[in-house]
Design an enzyme around this catalytic site. Structure first.
Site, PDB file in Angstrom:
ATOM      1  N   TYR A  50       0.820  -1.220   0.000  1.00  0.00           N
ATOM      2  CA  TYR A  50       0.000   0.000   0.000  1.00  0.00           C
ATOM      3  C   TYR A  50       0.854   1.270   0.000  1.00  0.00           C
ATOM      4  O   TYR A  50       0.356   2.354  -0.265  1.00  0.00           O
ATOM      5  CB  TYR A  50      -0.961   0.050   1.209  1.00  0.00           C
ATOM      6  CG  TYR A  50      -1.895  -1.129   1.346  1.00  0.00           C
ATOM      7  CD1 TYR A  50      -2.071  -2.052   0.326  1.00  0.00           C
ATOM      8  CD2 TYR A  50      -2.626  -1.325   2.518  1.00  0.00           C
ATOM      9  CE1 TYR A  50      -2.918  -3.144   0.470  1.00  0.00           C
ATOM     10  CE2 TYR A  50      -3.478  -2.412   2.667  1.00  0.00           C
ATOM     11  CZ  TYR A  50      -3.613  -3.321   1.637  1.00  0.00           C
ATOM     12  OH  TYR A  50      -4.456  -4.393   1.791  1.00  0.00           O
ATOM     13  N   LYS A  75       1.543  -6.846   5.729  1.00  0.00           N
ATOM     14  CA  LYS A  75       1.577  -8.032   4.861  1.00  0.00           C
ATOM     15  C   LYS A  75       2.840  -8.073   4.014  1.00  0.00           C
ATOM     16  O   LYS A  75       3.345  -7.025   3.595  1.00  0.00           O
ATOM     17  CB  LYS A  75       0.352  -8.021   3.922  1.00  0.00           C
ATOM     18  CG  LYS A  75      -0.941  -7.692   4.628  1.00  0.00           C
ATOM     19  CD  LYS A  75      -2.160  -7.773   3.731  1.00  0.00           C
ATOM     20  CE  LYS A  75      -3.382  -7.199   4.442  1.00  0.00           C
ATOM     21  NZ  LYS A  75      -3.561  -5.759   4.241  1.00  0.00           N
ATOM     22  N   HIS A 108       0.562 -11.984   1.577  1.00  0.00           N
ATOM     23  CA  HIS A 108      -0.487 -11.225   0.879  1.00  0.00           C
ATOM     24  C   HIS A 108      -1.271 -12.075  -0.147  1.00  0.00           C
ATOM     25  O   HIS A 108      -2.487 -11.951  -0.257  1.00  0.00           O
ATOM     26  CB  HIS A 108       0.138 -10.008   0.188  1.00  0.00           C
ATOM     27  CG  HIS A 108      -0.757  -8.817   0.127  1.00  0.00           C
ATOM     28  ND1 HIS A 108      -0.333  -7.527   0.339  1.00  0.00           N
ATOM     29  CD2 HIS A 108      -2.081  -8.704  -0.140  1.00  0.00           C
ATOM     30  CE1 HIS A 108      -1.349  -6.693   0.212  1.00  0.00           C
ATOM     31  NE2 HIS A 108      -2.419  -7.381  -0.083  1.00  0.00           N
TER      32      HIS A 108
HETATM   33  P1  NDP Z   1     -14.347  -1.814   1.338  1.00  0.00           P
HETATM   34  O1  NDP Z   1     -15.423  -2.802   1.065  1.00  0.00           O
HETATM   35  O2  NDP Z   1     -13.874  -1.584   2.725  1.00  0.00           O
HETATM   36  O3  NDP Z   1     -14.847  -0.468   0.684  1.00  0.00           O
HETATM   37  C1  NDP Z   1     -14.179   0.748   0.745  1.00  0.00           C
HETATM   38  C2  NDP Z   1     -14.976   1.742  -0.118  1.00  0.00           C
HETATM   39  O4  NDP Z   1     -16.292   1.869   0.421  1.00  0.00           O
HETATM   40  C3  NDP Z   1     -14.376   3.101  -0.181  1.00  0.00           C
HETATM   41  O5  NDP Z   1     -14.597   3.601  -1.484  1.00  0.00           O
HETATM   42  C4  NDP Z   1     -15.182   3.889   0.844  1.00  0.00           C
HETATM   43  O6  NDP Z   1     -15.276   5.254   0.454  1.00  0.00           O
HETATM   44  C5  NDP Z   1     -16.541   3.228   0.762  1.00  0.00           C
HETATM   45  N1  NDP Z   1     -17.222   3.241   2.069  1.00  0.00           N
HETATM   46  C6  NDP Z   1     -16.680   2.978   3.276  1.00  0.00           C
HETATM   47  N2  NDP Z   1     -17.591   3.078   4.252  1.00  0.00           N
HETATM   48  C7  NDP Z   1     -18.769   3.415   3.640  1.00  0.00           C
HETATM   49  C8  NDP Z   1     -20.066   3.669   4.136  1.00  0.00           C
HETATM   50  N3  NDP Z   1     -20.347   3.624   5.418  1.00  0.00           N
HETATM   51  N4  NDP Z   1     -21.029   4.006   3.218  1.00  0.00           N
HETATM   52  C9  NDP Z   1     -20.742   4.061   1.900  1.00  0.00           C
HETATM   53  N5  NDP Z   1     -19.524   3.820   1.392  1.00  0.00           N
HETATM   54  C10 NDP Z   1     -18.533   3.502   2.255  1.00  0.00           C
HETATM   55  O7  NDP Z   1     -13.108  -2.237   0.370  1.00  0.00           O
HETATM   56  P2  NDP Z   1     -11.528  -2.334   0.484  1.00  0.00           P
HETATM   57  O8  NDP Z   1     -11.099  -3.008  -0.746  1.00  0.00           O
HETATM   58  O9  NDP Z   1     -10.898  -1.048   0.789  1.00  0.00           O
HETATM   59  O10 NDP Z   1     -11.277  -3.360   1.678  1.00  0.00           O
HETATM   60  C11 NDP Z   1     -11.031  -2.971   3.011  1.00  0.00           C
HETATM   61  C12 NDP Z   1      -9.598  -3.248   3.415  1.00  0.00           C
HETATM   62  O11 NDP Z   1      -9.247  -4.613   3.190  1.00  0.00           O
HETATM   63  C13 NDP Z   1      -8.539  -2.482   2.618  1.00  0.00           C
HETATM   64  O12 NDP Z   1      -8.436  -1.130   2.987  1.00  0.00           O
HETATM   65  C14 NDP Z   1      -7.304  -3.297   2.947  1.00  0.00           C
HETATM   66  O13 NDP Z   1      -6.834  -2.942   4.239  1.00  0.00           O
HETATM   67  C15 NDP Z   1      -7.854  -4.716   2.947  1.00  0.00           C
HETATM   68  N6  NDP Z   1      -7.647  -5.398   1.633  1.00  0.00           N
HETATM   69  C16 NDP Z   1      -6.894  -6.561   1.646  1.00  0.00           C
HETATM   70  C17 NDP Z   1      -6.653  -7.223   0.478  1.00  0.00           C
HETATM   71  C18 NDP Z   1      -5.827  -8.454   0.494  1.00  0.00           C
HETATM   72  O14 NDP Z   1      -5.482  -8.975  -0.573  1.00  0.00           O
HETATM   73  N7  NDP Z   1      -5.450  -8.963   1.649  1.00  0.00           N
HETATM   74  C19 NDP Z   1      -7.183  -6.759  -0.824  1.00  0.00           C
HETATM   75  C20 NDP Z   1      -7.981  -5.549  -0.711  1.00  0.00           C
HETATM   76  C21 NDP Z   1      -8.216  -4.927   0.482  1.00  0.00           C
HETATM   77  P3  NDP Z   1     -14.508   6.465   1.205  1.00  0.00           P
HETATM   78  O15 NDP Z   1     -13.146   5.969   1.619  1.00  0.00           O
HETATM   79  O16 NDP Z   1     -14.458   7.494   0.128  1.00  0.00           O
HETATM   80  O17 NDP Z   1     -15.354   6.838   2.375  1.00  0.00           O
END
Ligand code: NDP
Length: 279
Positions: A50, A75, A108
């Protein structure tokens, strides 16, 4: 607001709700972390990939929250798999974060074609035995990856972090992990707000409970005994996503959300990811 805690298979406690920080830019990190800590979050999920470990570490340092109150996950990136590189890049993550131990360190992606995850995991076991990591685990492991890992290494992973949301519930992986006492962490728990939160089943339940669609989906995850790491950089949403401890879903509502599953994976299939594929 009191966070739920999950006890990992080695007895180490992990907050059930943490903040995912993928895509949070360095210049936003201070404000995001301050908002999250004020709301009650103590767990933060980052990764070498990240590129924001330094910003997260520095924001946490400025917060003056005691280290032992925090739960920090990072990770090992795919490009650095292999025993020696795992040790080297774990130490880089630790340095970036300005910490002397991590609560959780994860591989990861399995990158099975490259056949390095067993070696990499053995390096995690070594770091764990040295006390530099309190818990170890993997991400994006399917059952066949877990079976191989558990056959060839000593320590059952404490966590498997996988893509999981109502449209893709990975019930087979969840069942396997439950059976072996591996805690499932849902990444992309809100499906990145791309359609799921407008699903009429979710919005109808949200209306009945007087909660937001995101709160309903996050509560559904907790009801399935998972850890969740929703990402948000929006102060209102950061608070909203943590404000889920004052209600429970009726079993019929849980079942209705369960029925939304359509095996709709949004991210990469782990079997298709090799070292160097993701940039
Ligand atoms: P999420 O499902 O957490 O979604 C994040 C998105 O949803 C952002 O665009 C955010 O917008 C929006 N959002 C958050 N809260 C709300 C809400 N209450 N209402 C409406 N929209 C909302 O997806 P991620 O892919 O970010 O997954 C979460 C975490 O998982 C990552 O940050 C990372 O730490 C981890 N991850 C791990 C992976 C792996 O391979 N191990 C791969 C991908 C993610 P905004 O920020 O603009 O509010």
């Amino acid at each position: 607001m009191t966070n739920d805690v999950q006890i990992l298979n080695n007895g180490y406690p992990m907050p059930a709700v943490g903040l995912g920080v993928y895509k949070i830019a360095d210049e936003q990190m201070e404000e995001v972390v301050r908002t999250a800590l004020d709301a009650g979050y103590r767990a933060f999920d980052t990764a070498y990939f990240y590129g924001n470990e330094k910003a997260l570490g520095s924001a946490l340092k400025h917060s003056n929250v005691e280290r032992d109150e925090l739960f920090i996950t990072s990770k090992l990136w795919n490009d650095y798999q292999g025993y020696d590189q795992t040790i080297e890049y774990f130490n880089k993550s630790l340095d970036n974060l300005g910490l002397d131990y991590l609560d959780l360190f994860l591989i990861h992606w399995p990158c099975e074609n490259d056949q390095l995850y067993i070696e990499s995991y053995k390096a995690l076991e070594h770091l764990y035995e040295e006390g530099k990591i309190k818990a170890i685990g993997v991400c994006n492991f399917k059952i066949h990856h877990l079976e191989k890992l558990m056959k060839e290494t000593k320590i059952t992973p404490q966590v498997n972090q996988i893509e999981l949301h109502p449209y893709f519930n990975q019930q087979d992986v969840q069942d396997f992990c439950d059976e072996h006492d591996i805690k499932v962490t849902a990444w992309m728990p809100l499906m990145r707000n791309k359609g799921l939160l407008d699903d009429p089943v979710i919005t109808d339940i949200a209306h009945r409970y007087d909660k937001t669609p995101a709160q309903i989906v996050l509560r559904w995850h907790l009801g399935h005994n998972r850890i969740i790491i929703p990402k948000s950089q929006t102060p209102k949403r950061i608070k909203e996503n943590f404000d889920i401890f004052d209600f429970n879903l009726e079993l019929t509502d849980v079942a209705e959300i369960d029925s939304l599953n359509k095996n709709a994976r949004q991210g990469k299939d782990p079997d298709d990811v090799s070292i160097g594929d993701l940039k």
